[in-house]
Design a protein around this motif. Structure first.
Motif, PDB file in Angstrom:
ATOM      1  N   ASP A 178      15.700  -9.004  27.069  1.00 35.77           N
ATOM      2  CA  ASP A 178      16.781  -8.026  26.938  1.00 35.77           C
ATOM      3  C   ASP A 178      17.918  -8.500  26.033  1.00 35.77           C
ATOM      4  OD1 ASP A 178      15.433  -6.325  28.618  1.00 35.77           O
ATOM      5  OD2 ASP A 178      16.533  -6.935  30.425  1.00 35.77           O
ATOM      6  N   ILE A 179      18.097  -9.808  25.908  1.00 37.75           N
ATOM      7  CA  ILE A 179      19.256 -10.303  25.174  1.00 37.75           C
ATOM      8  C   ILE A 179      18.950 -10.698  23.736  1.00 37.75           C
ATOM      9  CG2 ILE A 179      20.305 -11.121  27.305  1.00 37.75           C
ATOM     10  CD1 ILE A 179      19.545 -13.941  26.544  1.00 37.75           C
ATOM     11  N   LEU A 180      17.677 -10.753  23.357  1.00 32.27           N
ATOM     12  CA  LEU A 180      17.332 -11.249  22.023  1.00 32.27           C
ATOM     13  C   LEU A 180      17.783 -10.294  20.912  1.00 32.27           C
ATOM     14  CD1 LEU A 180      13.795 -12.804  22.590  1.00 32.27           C
ATOM     15  CD2 LEU A 180      16.033 -13.923  22.593  1.00 32.27           C
ATOM     16  N   ALA A 181      17.536  -9.002  21.089  1.00 31.95           N
ATOM     17  CA  ALA A 181      17.918  -8.036  20.047  1.00 31.95           C
ATOM     18  C   ALA A 181      19.432  -7.988  19.834  1.00 31.95           C
ATOM     19  CB  ALA A 181      17.364  -6.651  20.382  1.00 31.95           C
ATOM     20  N   PRO A 182      20.258  -7.939  20.901  1.00 29.41           N
ATOM     21  CA  PRO A 182      21.714  -7.977  20.691  1.00 29.41           C
ATOM     22  C   PRO A 182      22.183  -9.257  20.009  1.00 29.41           C
ATOM     23  CG  PRO A 182      21.219  -7.192  22.897  1.00 29.41           C
ATOM     24  CD  PRO A 182      19.930  -7.677  22.322  1.00 29.41           C
ATOM     25  N   ILE A 183      21.536 -10.380  20.323  1.00 31.37           N
ATOM     26  CA  ILE A 183      21.894 -11.641  19.670  1.00 31.37           C
ATOM     27  C   ILE A 183      21.582 -11.572  18.179  1.00 31.37           C
ATOM     28  CG2 ILE A 183      21.223 -14.068  19.455  1.00 31.37           C
ATOM     29  CD1 ILE A 183      20.963 -14.135  22.496  1.00 31.37           C
ATOM     30  N   ALA A 184      20.394 -11.088  17.830  1.00 30.24           N
ATOM     31  CA  ALA A 184      20.004 -10.977  16.422  1.00 30.24           C
ATOM     32  C   ALA A 184      20.966 -10.072  15.658  1.00 30.24           C
ATOM     33  CB  ALA A 184      18.572 -10.454  16.311  1.00 30.24           C
ATOM     34  N   LYS A 185      21.342  -8.955  16.269  1.00 29.84           N
ATOM     35  CA  LYS A 185      22.260  -8.020  15.622  1.00 29.84           C
ATOM     36  C   LYS A 185      23.630  -8.659  15.419  1.00 29.84           C
ATOM     37  CE  LYS A 185      24.233  -3.379  16.024  1.00 29.84           C
ATOM     38  NZ  LYS A 185      24.253  -2.118  16.824  1.00 29.84           N
ATOM     39  N   ALA A 186      24.124  -9.371  16.434  1.00 25.01           N
ATOM     40  CA  ALA A 186      25.446  -9.991  16.343  1.00 25.01           C
ATOM     41  C   ALA A 186      25.498 -11.027  15.225  1.00 25.01           C
ATOM     42  CB  ALA A 186      25.819 -10.633  17.680  1.00 25.01           C
ATOM     43  N   PHE A 187      24.469 -11.860  15.126  1.00 27.47           N
ATOM     44  CA  PHE A 187      24.432 -12.859  14.063  1.00 27.47           C
ATOM     45  C   PHE A 187      24.341 -12.199  12.687  1.00 27.47           C
ATOM     46  CE2 PHE A 187      23.674 -16.093  17.252  1.00 27.47           C
ATOM     47  CZ  PHE A 187      24.166 -17.242  16.663  1.00 27.47           C
ATOM     48  N   SER A 188      23.507 -11.203  12.563  1.00 31.51           N
ATOM     49  CA  SER A 188      23.331 -10.529  11.277  1.00 31.51           C
ATOM     50  C   SER A 188      24.626  -9.896  10.803  1.00 31.51           C
ATOM     51  CB  SER A 188      22.230  -9.466  11.382  1.00 31.51           C
ATOM     52  OG  SER A 188      21.974  -8.893  10.119  1.00 31.51           O
ATOM     53  N   LYS A 189      25.334  -9.235  11.722  1.00 37.59           N
ATOM     54  CA  LYS A 189      26.589  -8.581  11.361  1.00 37.59           C
ATOM     55  C   LYS A 189      27.641  -9.612  10.956  1.00 37.59           C
ATOM     56  CE  LYS A 189      25.568  -4.217  12.244  1.00 37.59           C
ATOM     57  NZ  LYS A 189      25.601  -3.166  11.201  1.00 37.59           N
ATOM     58  N   SER A 190      27.704 -10.717  11.683  1.00 40.63           N
ATOM     59  CA  SER A 190      28.743 -11.709  11.441  1.00 40.63           C
ATOM     60  C   SER A 190      28.548 -12.445  10.126  1.00 40.63           C
ATOM     61  CB  SER A 190      28.794 -12.719  12.579  1.00 40.63           C
ATOM     62  OG  SER A 190      29.836 -13.637  12.396  1.00 40.63           O
ATOM     63  N   PHE A 191      27.287 -12.735   9.772  1.00 39.94           N
ATOM     64  CA  PHE A 191      27.029 -13.533   8.585  1.00 39.94           C
ATOM     65  C   PHE A 191      26.419 -12.707   7.444  1.00 39.94           C
ATOM     66  CE2 PHE A 191      26.986 -16.482  12.180  1.00 39.94           C
ATOM     67  CZ  PHE A 191      28.007 -17.319  11.778  1.00 39.94           C
ATOM     68  N   HIS A 192      26.483 -11.385   7.585  1.00 42.64           N
ATOM     69  CA  HIS A 192      26.077 -10.463   6.517  1.00 42.64           C
ATOM     70  C   HIS A 192      24.662 -10.769   6.021  1.00 42.64           C
ATOM     71  CE1 HIS A 192      30.199  -8.971   6.368  1.00 42.64           C
ATOM     72  NE2 HIS A 192      30.591 -10.224   6.381  1.00 42.64           N
ATOM     73  N   THR A 193      23.753 -10.964   6.957  1.00 43.08           N
ATOM     74  CA  THR A 193      22.371 -11.223   6.574  1.00 43.08           C
ATOM     75  C   THR A 193      21.633  -9.905   6.363  1.00 43.08           C
ATOM     76  OG1 THR A 193      21.354 -11.183   8.776  1.00 43.08           O
ATOM     77  CG2 THR A 193      22.453 -13.227   8.105  1.00 43.08           C
ATOM     78  N   ASP A 194      20.508 -10.003   5.679  1.00 51.21           N
ATOM     79  CA  ASP A 194      19.631  -8.840   5.523  1.00 51.21           C
ATOM     80  C   ASP A 194      18.595  -8.785   6.637  1.00 51.21           C
ATOM     81  OD1 ASP A 194      20.526  -7.654   2.866  1.00 51.21           O
ATOM     82  OD2 ASP A 194      20.193  -9.739   2.311  1.00 51.21           O
ATOM     83  N   GLY A 195      18.407  -9.901   7.320  1.00 54.48           N
ATOM     84  CA  GLY A 195      17.483  -9.928   8.444  1.00 54.48           C
ATOM     85  C   GLY A 195      17.788 -11.102   9.356  1.00 54.48           C
ATOM     86  N   CYS A 196      17.511 -10.920  10.638  1.00 53.91           N
ATOM     87  CA  CYS A 196      17.719 -12.003  11.609  1.00 53.91           C
ATOM     88  C   CYS A 196      16.628 -11.906  12.669  1.00 53.91           C
ATOM     89  CB  CYS A 196      19.094 -11.904  12.252  1.00 53.91           C
ATOM     90  SG  CYS A 196      19.414 -13.185  13.493  1.00 53.91           S
ATOM     91  N   ILE A 197      16.033 -13.048  12.984  1.00 49.24           N
ATOM     92  CA  ILE A 197      14.996 -13.112  14.015  1.00 49.24           C
ATOM     93  C   ILE A 197      15.361 -14.202  15.016  1.00 49.24           C
ATOM     94  CG2 ILE A 197      12.557 -13.562  14.503  1.00 49.24           C
ATOM     95  CD1 ILE A 197      11.926 -12.679  11.637  1.00 49.24           C
ATOM     96  N   VAL A 198      15.312 -13.853  16.293  1.00 47.29           N
ATOM     97  CA  VAL A 198      15.418 -14.845  17.359  1.00 47.29           C
ATOM     98  C   VAL A 198      14.073 -14.855  18.073  1.00 47.29           C
ATOM     99  CG1 VAL A 198      16.693 -15.624  19.373  1.00 47.29           C
ATOM    100  CG2 VAL A 198      17.850 -14.237  17.650  1.00 47.29           C
ATOM    101  N   GLN A 199      13.386 -15.987  18.018  1.00 50.98           N
ATOM    102  CA  GLN A 199      12.042 -16.063  18.607  1.00 50.98           C
ATOM    103  C   GLN A 199      11.962 -17.221  19.590  1.00 50.98           C
ATOM    104  OE1 GLN A 199       8.899 -15.815  15.765  1.00 50.98           O
ATOM    105  NE2 GLN A 199       7.278 -15.694  17.317  1.00 50.98           N
ATOM    106  N   LEU A 200      11.379 -16.945  20.749  1.00 51.71           N
ATOM    107  CA  LEU A 200      11.284 -17.951  21.805  1.00 51.71           C
ATOM    108  C   LEU A 200      10.076 -18.853  21.607  1.00 51.71           C
ATOM    109  CD1 LEU A 200      12.278 -15.956  25.010  1.00 51.71           C
ATOM    110  CD2 LEU A 200      13.730 -17.187  23.377  1.00 51.71           C
ATOM    111  N   MET A 201      10.112 -19.981  22.338  1.00 53.41           N
ATOM    112  CA  MET A 201       9.046 -20.964  22.249  1.00 53.41           C
ATOM    113  C   MET A 201       8.570 -21.353  23.640  1.00 53.41           C
ATOM    114  SD  MET A 201      10.496 -23.513  19.310  1.00 53.41           S
ATOM    115  CE  MET A 201       9.063 -24.553  19.559  1.00 53.41           C
TER     116      MET A 201
END
Length: 317
Positions: A178-201
């Motif tokens: 539930d928290i991975l997508a909001p984290i990816a969006k927050a990082f992308s917005k803050s650092f002006h990325t074109d894409g962000c992926i958070v992947q578990l291991m």
């Protein structure tokens, strides 16, 4: 030097080879061709000089070119006075510094323009070349300072928003998914990325659980094939290539070419020496990251690690 500062220094070293900054753009406006050419010749070595023979033409040029650092405009022009032209540029380009050239005494117009913040300085004609150069250099420095302060405020606001989101996610963590997508969006917005992926291991290998955010409608996850992600997992350290087209080890990889990615930063997410996942930041242009941004990324990833660890503990109860 601790590991965090060492990793930051390694990434920052990539930035020392930046290409030299482009010349600032200035716009000169005068209905007399000789004056226009003289202004162009005066400043062409130090600035990227745009020129227009009227206020109307200058407004059209600004629509095409965008913001310039300094505008130097004659006051008396047939279609539109200089003060009127400059006032029309103020709403769209508030940081641009404006200089008026005037060959007559029109105190009322000039005082009004100066008081309204439309004019930084007025120069009487015929002007002294040395004086004009000095005024324009000061105007360019003023513009640069304004842009720096604007960027600092924007960055501080962006960083606060990122940390706020991460704290909220940490407090409300119920499941990793539930928290991975909001984290990816927050990082992308803050650092002006074109894409962000958070992947578990799990067991030192990437698993399917992931959160993706992209400016485009769809982004493909190719981290399992990515040498930077592989190295980040193997070493537990940040990995980056901030100018992939110039990186002989990466610029021919198919997934970079297919995705149009030209800069990539991979950060391991580690909590108490256990690797929980990786964070991938992707840009479609070569990227410059300041040291404070790298430190913010480290701080934020630590919060992500806490959030992921908290959600995993909750799920295991």
């Amino acid at each position: 030097m601790d590991n965090q500062n060492l990793e930051i220094e390694q990434v920052r070293s990539q930035l020392s080879s930046r290409t030299r900054a482009k010349k600032m753009k200035i716009l000169v406006v005068d209905d007399e061709p000789d004056n226009l050419d003289l202004l162009y010749r005066t400043f062409r070595r130090d600035f990227n000089v745009l020129k227009a023979e009227s206020g109307v033409t200058a407004l059209e040029l600004l629509e095409e070119e965008g913001e310039v650092a300094v505008i130097i405009s004659d006051q008396r022009m047939p279609e539109m006075k200089g003060t009127e032209f400059l006032s029309r540029t103020l709403p769209q380009f508030p940081d641009t510094v404006r200089i008026i050239l005037t060959g007559f005494t029109d105190i009322e117009d000039l005082v009004e323009a100066i008081n309204a913040g439309q004019v930084f300085k007025y120069i009487t004609k015929p002007w002294d070349s040395g004086e004009l150069k000095e005024v324009v250099q000061r105007a360019a420095a003023t513009y640069d300072l304004l842009k720096q302060r604007t960027e600092e405020l924007r960055r501080a606001n962006s960083q606060m928003q990122l940390l706020t989101v991460l704290v909220e996610v940490t407090q409300a963590a119920s499941s990793s998914e539930d928290i991975l997508a909001p984290i990816a969006k927050a990082f992308s917005k803050s650092f002006h990325t074109d894409g962000c992926i958070v992947q578990l291991m799990a067991s030192n290998s990437l698993i399917e659980t992931q959160g993706i955010y992209s400016k485009a409608s769809v982004v493909e996850n190719w981290l399992s094939e990515d040498p930077l992600a592989t190295a980040a997992i193997a070493t537990g350290q940040i990995q980056s290539s901030l100018n992939i087209p110039q990186d002989p080890n990466l610029n021919t990889l198919g997934h970079y070419l297919a995705a149009g990615v030209q800069a990539h930063l991979v950060i391991p997410i580690i909590y108490r020496k256990k690797m929980l996942g990786v964070l991938s930041l992707q840009w479609q242009q070569p990227c410059n990251l300041r040291e404070d941004e790298l430190k913010l990324i480290h701080l934020s990833v630590q919060l992500v690690a806490i959030a992921l660890s908290s959600s995993q503990i909750t799920n295991n109860r």
